[in-house]
Design a protein around this motif. Structure first.
Motif, PDB file in Angstrom:
ATOM      1  N   CYS A 188       0.819  -1.221   0.000  1.00 43.61           N
ATOM      2  CA  CYS A 188       0.000   0.000   0.000  1.00 43.61           C
ATOM      3  C   CYS A 188       0.852   1.270   0.000  1.00 43.61           C
ATOM      4  O   CYS A 188       0.324   2.362  -0.198  1.00 43.61           O
ATOM      5  N   GLN A 189       2.152   1.137   0.250  1.00 43.30           N
ATOM      6  CA  GLN A 189       3.039   2.290   0.418  1.00 43.30           C
ATOM      7  C   GLN A 189       2.447   3.271   1.425  1.00 43.30           C
ATOM      8  O   GLN A 189       2.294   4.458   1.168  1.00 43.30           O
ATOM      9  N   ALA A 190       2.096   2.713   2.597  1.00 46.22           N
ATOM     10  CA  ALA A 190       1.439   3.511   3.630  1.00 46.22           C
ATOM     11  C   ALA A 190       1.803   2.986   5.015  1.00 46.22           C
ATOM     12  O   ALA A 190       2.240   1.848   5.178  1.00 46.22           O
ATOM     13  N   VAL A 191       1.611   3.853   6.014  1.00 47.09           N
ATOM     14  CA  VAL A 191       1.822   3.505   7.416  1.00 47.09           C
ATOM     15  C   VAL A 191       0.558   3.830   8.207  1.00 47.09           C
ATOM     16  O   VAL A 191      -0.277   4.624   7.768  1.00 47.09           O
ATOM     17  N   TRP A 192       0.442   3.236   9.374  1.00 46.51           N
ATOM     18  CA  TRP A 192      -0.631   3.565  10.302  1.00 46.51           C
ATOM     19  C   TRP A 192      -0.146   3.252  11.712  1.00 46.51           C
ATOM     20  O   TRP A 192       0.766   2.465  11.910  1.00 46.51           O
ATOM     21  N   GLY A 193      -0.731   3.917  12.690  1.00 47.75           N
ATOM     22  CA  GLY A 193      -0.403   3.684  14.087  1.00 47.75           C
ATOM     23  C   GLY A 193      -1.424   2.740  14.702  1.00 47.75           C
ATOM     24  O   GLY A 193      -2.595   2.760  14.335  1.00 47.75           O
TER      25      GLY A 193
END
Length: 85
Positions: A11-16
């Motif tokens: 996804c080329q993404a981050v999340w906490g």
């Protein structure tokens, strides 16, 4: 309580993510551009933020994740000295 910065290469993404917290505890993420998101536990013990996109110029390693326990006025961020949400 466990605070995590999660990354998806697909996804080329981050999340906490926060696990084993209490209602009201929060997790937040912020990048160097000033984009951020925050989520608070509303019930049970876990929650997560929405995703933030990462790029080759702003890789996941530049993201700051913070966990907060408001009723104890405690907050901790990683990396230490990172961009505070």
């Amino acid at each position: 309580m466990s605070i995590q910065l999660r990354y998806s290469a697909a996804c080329q993404a981050v999340w906490g993510r926060i696990e084993a917290g209490n209602v009201g505890d929060t997790v937040s993420i912020r990048d160097k551009r000033g984009l951020s998101d925050q989520a608070a536990i509303r019930m049970e013990h876990d929650t997560y933020t929405r995703m933030l996109a990462v790029t080759p110029q702003e890789p996941w390693e530049t993201i700051t994740v913070c966990g907060s326990i408001p009723n104890q006025r405690e907050e901790e961020c990683s990396p230490l000295g990172g961009v505070k949400p």
